[in-house]
Design a protein around this motif. Structure first.
Motif, PDB file in Angstrom:
ATOM      1  N   GLY A 192       0.838  -1.210   0.000  1.00 38.73           N
ATOM      2  CA  GLY A 192       0.000   0.000   0.000  1.00 38.73           C
ATOM      3  C   GLY A 192       0.864   1.247   0.000  1.00 38.73           C
ATOM      4  N   THR A 213       1.977   3.448  -2.077  1.00 34.95           N
ATOM      5  CA  THR A 213       1.690   4.715  -2.755  1.00 34.95           C
ATOM      6  C   THR A 213       0.426   5.382  -2.206  1.00 34.95           C
ATOM      7  OG1 THR A 213       0.623   3.399  -4.473  1.00 34.95           O
ATOM      8  CG2 THR A 213       2.863   4.157  -4.925  1.00 34.95           C
ATOM      9  N   GLY A 214      -0.177   4.793  -1.183  1.00 33.47           N
ATOM     10  CA  GLY A 214      -1.419   5.339  -0.645  1.00 33.47           C
ATOM     11  C   GLY A 214      -1.196   6.341   0.483  1.00 33.47           C
ATOM     12  N   THR A 215      -2.297   6.750   1.087  1.00 32.29           N
ATOM     13  CA  THR A 215      -2.269   7.803   2.114  1.00 32.29           C
ATOM     14  C   THR A 215      -1.371   7.410   3.287  1.00 32.29           C
ATOM     15  OG1 THR A 215      -4.542   8.309   1.498  1.00 32.29           O
ATOM     16  CG2 THR A 215      -3.762   9.251   3.560  1.00 32.29           C
ATOM     17  N   VAL A 216      -1.569   6.222   3.833  1.00 32.20           N
ATOM     18  CA  VAL A 216      -0.785   5.797   4.998  1.00 32.20           C
ATOM     19  C   VAL A 216       0.579   5.268   4.560  1.00 32.20           C
ATOM     20  CG1 VAL A 216      -0.693   4.220   6.973  1.00 32.20           C
ATOM     21  CG2 VAL A 216      -2.889   5.196   6.273  1.00 32.20           C
ATOM     22  N   ARG A 220       2.138  -0.760  -7.440  1.00 32.84           N
ATOM     23  CA  ARG A 220       1.577  -1.189  -8.728  1.00 32.84           C
ATOM     24  C   ARG A 220       2.102  -0.300  -9.846  1.00 32.84           C
ATOM     25  NH1 ARG A 220      -4.785  -2.278  -7.647  1.00 32.84           N
ATOM     26  NH2 ARG A 220      -4.771  -0.147  -6.873  1.00 32.84           N
ATOM     27  N   LYS A 224       3.813   6.348 -10.013  1.00 34.25           N
ATOM     28  CA  LYS A 224       3.510   6.856  -8.659  1.00 34.25           C
ATOM     29  C   LYS A 224       4.722   6.716  -7.741  1.00 34.25           C
ATOM     30  CE  LYS A 224      -1.491   6.111  -8.280  1.00 34.25           C
ATOM     31  NZ  LYS A 224      -2.527   5.416  -7.499  1.00 34.25           N
ATOM     32  N   ASP A 272       1.656  -6.690  -7.890  1.00 31.17           N
ATOM     33  CA  ASP A 272       0.251  -6.577  -7.509  1.00 31.17           C
ATOM     34  C   ASP A 272      -0.014  -7.642  -6.465  1.00 31.17           C
ATOM     35  OD1 ASP A 272      -2.697  -6.912  -7.549  1.00 31.17           O
ATOM     36  OD2 ASP A 272      -2.566  -5.480  -9.194  1.00 31.17           O
ATOM     37  N   LEU A 273      -0.734  -7.289  -5.421  1.00 27.34           N
ATOM     38  CA  LEU A 273      -1.006  -8.268  -4.361  1.00 27.34           C
ATOM     39  C   LEU A 273      -1.794  -9.458  -4.890  1.00 27.34           C
ATOM     40  CD1 LEU A 273      -1.838  -5.815  -1.423  1.00 27.34           C
ATOM     41  CD2 LEU A 273       0.237  -7.188  -1.681  1.00 27.34           C
ATOM     42  N   THR A 332      -3.799  -3.091   2.748  1.00 29.99           N
ATOM     43  CA  THR A 332      -4.465  -3.105   1.447  1.00 29.99           C
ATOM     44  C   THR A 332      -5.586  -2.083   1.535  1.00 29.99           C
ATOM     45  OG1 THR A 332      -6.038  -4.801   2.108  1.00 29.99           O
ATOM     46  CG2 THR A 332      -4.008  -5.561   1.088  1.00 29.99           C
ATOM     47  N   LEU A 337      -2.000  -2.818   9.317  1.00 32.17           N
ATOM     48  CA  LEU A 337      -2.809  -1.603   9.455  1.00 32.17           C
ATOM     49  C   LEU A 337      -4.263  -2.034   9.476  1.00 32.17           C
ATOM     50  CD1 LEU A 337      -4.475   0.976   8.222  1.00 32.17           C
ATOM     51  CD2 LEU A 337      -2.569   1.463   9.718  1.00 32.17           C
ATOM     52  N   SER A 338      -4.874  -1.928  10.638  1.00 37.46           N
ATOM     53  CA  SER A 338      -6.249  -2.376  10.856  1.00 37.46           C
ATOM     54  C   SER A 338      -7.107  -1.137  11.125  1.00 37.46           C
ATOM     55  CB  SER A 338      -6.203  -3.367  12.027  1.00 37.46           C
ATOM     56  OG  SER A 338      -7.443  -3.867  12.342  1.00 37.46           O
ATOM     57  N   HIS A 348     -10.888  -6.944   8.730  1.00 36.97           N
ATOM     58  CA  HIS A 348      -9.600  -6.624   9.373  1.00 36.97           C
ATOM     59  C   HIS A 348      -9.330  -7.587  10.521  1.00 36.97           C
ATOM     60  CE1 HIS A 348      -8.255  -3.074   7.280  1.00 36.97           C
ATOM     61  NE2 HIS A 348      -9.267  -2.306   7.637  1.00 36.97           N
ATOM     62  N   PHE A 402      -9.018   9.163   9.892  1.00 35.64           N
ATOM     63  CA  PHE A 402      -7.854  10.000   9.565  1.00 35.64           C
ATOM     64  C   PHE A 402      -8.278  11.465   9.377  1.00 35.64           C
ATOM     65  CE2 PHE A 402      -6.255   6.207   6.767  1.00 35.64           C
ATOM     66  CZ  PHE A 402      -6.079   5.428   7.893  1.00 35.64           C
ATOM     67  N   ASN A 425      -8.869  12.377   5.759  1.00 36.90           N
ATOM     68  CA  ASN A 425     -10.151  12.217   5.053  1.00 36.90           C
ATOM     69  C   ASN A 425     -10.716  13.572   4.636  1.00 36.90           C
ATOM     70  OD1 ASN A 425      -9.885   9.492   5.582  1.00 36.90           O
ATOM     71  ND2 ASN A 425     -11.457   9.432   7.172  1.00 36.90           N
TER      72      ASN A 425
HETATM   73  N1  LIG Z   1      -9.624   6.429   6.084  1.00 36.19           N
HETATM   74  C1  LIG Z   1      -9.738   6.231   7.391  1.00 36.19           C
HETATM   75  O1  LIG Z   1     -10.198   7.102   8.140  1.00 36.19           O
HETATM   76  C2  LIG Z   1      -9.276   4.918   7.988  1.00 36.19           C
HETATM   77  C3  LIG Z   1      -9.283   4.762   9.374  1.00 36.19           C
HETATM   78  C4  LIG Z   1      -8.825   3.558   9.931  1.00 36.19           C
HETATM   79  C5  LIG Z   1      -8.365   2.538   9.098  1.00 36.19           C
HETATM   80  N2  LIG Z   1      -8.384   2.718   7.737  1.00 36.19           N
HETATM   81  C6  LIG Z   1      -7.877   1.621   6.876  1.00 36.19           C
HETATM   82  O2  LIG Z   1      -6.821   2.127   6.080  1.00 36.19           O
HETATM   83  C7  LIG Z   1      -6.738   1.342   4.892  1.00 36.19           C
HETATM   84  C8  LIG Z   1      -6.627   2.275   3.704  1.00 36.19           C
HETATM   85  O3  LIG Z   1      -5.424   2.989   3.817  1.00 36.19           O
HETATM   86  P1  LIG Z   1      -5.114   4.226   2.862  1.00 36.19           P
HETATM   87  O4  LIG Z   1      -6.098   5.314   3.152  1.00 36.19           O
HETATM   88  O5  LIG Z   1      -3.673   4.522   2.955  1.00 36.19           O
HETATM   89  O6  LIG Z   1      -5.482   3.598   1.437  1.00 36.19           O
HETATM   90  P2  LIG Z   1      -5.270   4.251   0.003  1.00 36.19           P
HETATM   91  O7  LIG Z   1      -4.778   5.649   0.103  1.00 36.19           O
HETATM   92  O8  LIG Z   1      -6.511   3.958  -0.770  1.00 36.19           O
HETATM   93  O9  LIG Z   1      -4.074   3.379  -0.594  1.00 36.19           O
HETATM   94  C9  LIG Z   1      -4.235   2.030  -0.918  1.00 36.19           C
HETATM   95  C10 LIG Z   1      -2.875   1.513  -1.357  1.00 36.19           C
HETATM   96  O10 LIG Z   1      -2.988   0.106  -1.660  1.00 36.19           O
HETATM   97  C11 LIG Z   1      -2.492  -0.094  -2.972  1.00 36.19           C
HETATM   98  N3  LIG Z   1      -3.186  -1.241  -3.563  1.00 36.19           N
HETATM   99  C12 LIG Z   1      -4.520  -1.380  -3.722  1.00 36.19           C
HETATM  100  N4  LIG Z   1      -4.777  -2.566  -4.307  1.00 36.19           N
HETATM  101  C13 LIG Z   1      -3.578  -3.171  -4.514  1.00 36.19           C
HETATM  102  C14 LIG Z   1      -3.174  -4.394  -5.121  1.00 36.19           C
HETATM  103  N5  LIG Z   1      -4.065  -5.268  -5.625  1.00 36.19           N
HETATM  104  N6  LIG Z   1      -1.863  -4.684  -5.182  1.00 36.19           N
HETATM  105  C15 LIG Z   1      -0.944  -3.818  -4.695  1.00 36.19           C
HETATM  106  N7  LIG Z   1      -1.259  -2.646  -4.110  1.00 36.19           N
HETATM  107  C16 LIG Z   1      -2.561  -2.321  -4.040  1.00 36.19           C
HETATM  108  C17 LIG Z   1      -2.763   1.201  -3.707  1.00 36.19           C
HETATM  109  O11 LIG Z   1      -1.971   1.284  -4.867  1.00 36.19           O
HETATM  110  P3  LIG Z   1      -2.339   2.351  -6.047  1.00 36.19           P
HETATM  111  O12 LIG Z   1      -1.731   3.666  -5.581  1.00 36.19           O
HETATM  112  O13 LIG Z   1      -1.673   1.772  -7.234  1.00 36.19           O
HETATM  113  O14 LIG Z   1      -3.833   2.417  -6.159  1.00 36.19           O
HETATM  114  C18 LIG Z   1      -2.341   2.191  -2.622  1.00 36.19           C
HETATM  115  O15 LIG Z   1      -0.943   2.248  -2.540  1.00 36.19           O
HETATM  116  C19 LIG Z   1      -7.982   0.479   4.843  1.00 36.19           C
HETATM  117  O16 LIG Z   1      -7.624  -0.837   5.239  1.00 36.19           O
HETATM  118  C20 LIG Z   1      -8.906   1.121   5.878  1.00 36.19           C
HETATM  119  O17 LIG Z   1      -9.810   0.196   6.451  1.00 36.19           O
HETATM  120  C21 LIG Z   1      -8.813   3.873   7.173  1.00 36.19           C
END
Ligand SMILES: NC(=O)c1ccc[n+]([C@@H]2O[C@H](COP(=O)([O-])OP(=O)(O)OC[C@H]3O[C@@H](n4cnc5c(N)ncnc54)[C@H](OP(=O)(O)O)[C@@H]3O)[C@@H](O)[C@H]2O)c1
Length: 285
Positions: A6, A8-11, A31, A35, A50-51, A71, A99-100, A116, A138, A141
């Motif tokens: 994960g 490249t994502g937010t966390v 992926r 990015k 890719d996962l 993920t 990360l749960s 989770h 977060f 958000n």
């Molecule tokens: N938002 C909240 O307030 C909050 C609070 C508590 C917990 N959470 C948990 O935090 C998690 C989401 O974290 P986030 O906000 O950092 O997510 P995010 O910004 O959507 O990032 C998701 C990451 O996973 C990668 N990814 C997705 N599918 C994949 C695959 N098949 N293979 C490889 N990589 C893959 C994405 O890659 P790409 O960049 O290529 O898409 C990206 O790097 C969730 O589990 C959620 O339940 C969220």
């Protein structure tokens, strides 16, 4: 070597930056190499994959002794994460940091929270050491609403007047890096929150102070919030689950605070004002 999924994502992007900044050997599983350019110059090892592709996961795990597992929320999350956990344990990973989310439980009404918890259990049974990180909502958000904040001076939500102890993702990253790099955290479940629980009206007031212009909170019904998420193109199963979660938060499920960020990292959790002023440009100030 610490493998971050994960990345490249937010966390995950903050976890990679934090680990690299502390001089840890870190490998980002991405992926998109485009990015991954965000890590240029940080000394980060990048592996594309890719996962869903077990061979690419095995390649990324080669030589890794720690795994940060994140993920997004695909419908096959449990199965996907189980595959990664089993591959990690059999390739010799000693410690999996998952990360749960706050309030995950086997009987949660929120599907994601049951998923989770199921992955947490799979990790506990894997033979690898583990640490579960359970953050509250977060601050980041709010960045999904930058357009409304810039153009209307308002943001929207169905949270009523419930206090919520939202957290800055950079603090989750700081905890993650400490847990991954320093001994003493295996077998622990860490509930992570911001420093205080704020109502959304109080959040608007903090944003107003930090940004130097009026920002207000507009409460909407759960049905309207769901319709708006669907209108933005969110898949229905995610919109439905986020609506259920929002109802829980509106009922007070996210109001507790912990001092875990400070006890693990030695620094107090960032207040909303710090998040707002560090992102002032994005909010149009
Ligand atoms: N938002 C909240 O307030 C909050 C609070 C508590 C917990 N959470 C948990 O935090 C998690 C989401 O974290 P986030 O906000 O950092 O997510 P995010 O910004 O959507 O990032 C998701 C990451 O996973 C990668 N990814 C997705 N599918 C994949 C695959 N098949 N293979 C490889 N990589 C893959 C994405 O890659 P790409 O960049 O290529 O898409 C990206 O790097 C969730 O589990 C959620 O339940 C969220």
């Amino acid at each position: 070597m610490i493998l971050v999924t994960g990345a490249t994502g937010t966390v995950g992007s903050e976890v990679v930056r934090e680990l690299a900044g502390r001089g840890a050997p870190v490998r980002a599983f991405v992926r998109s190499l485009e990015k991954a350019a965000m890590f240029d110059g940080l000394g980060v090892d990048v592996v594309q994959g890719d996962l869903e592709d077990a061979a690419s996961v095995a390649t990324a795990l080669d030589g890794a002794d720690h795994l940060f597992l994140l993920t997004a929320v695909p419908p096959n999350q449990v199965e996907l994460e189980r595959g990664v956990v089993e591959a990690a344990a059999s390739s010799g990973v000693e410690h999996i940091v998952k990360l749960s989310a706050l309030n995950v439980a086997d009987d949660s009404p929120v599907n994601f929270f049951r998923w989770h918890r199921e992955t947490e259990r799979n990790i506990e049974a894997s033979g690898a050491g583990w640490t579960h990180l359970r953050p509250n909502n977060f601050f980041q958000n709010l960045l999904f609403q930058v357009d409304a904040i810039r153009e209307q001076g308002a943001f929207y939500g169905p949270f009523g007047d419930a206090p919520i102890s939202s957290i800055d993702v950079r603090d989750i990253a700081a905890v993650s890096a400490t847990v991954l790099m320093e001994p003493g955290h295996m077998g622990k479940t860490l509930d992570l929150t911001g420093p205080v629980a704020l109502t959304h009206a109080e959040m608007a007031s903090s944003l107003t102070d930090a940004l130097g212009r009026e920002v207000s909170y507009v409460n909407v019904s759960l049905d309207d919030a769901r319709a708006s998420m669907l209108g933005m193109g969110m898949p229905e199963y995610i919109a439905n689950d986020l609506t259920t979660l929002s109802g829980e938060l509106a009922g007070g499920s996210g109001s507790g605070t912990t001092a875990t960020v400070e006890s693990v990292t030695g620094k107090p959790a960032r207040p909303l004002e710090a998040f707002a002023s560090d992102n002032a440009r994005a909010f149009g100030s």
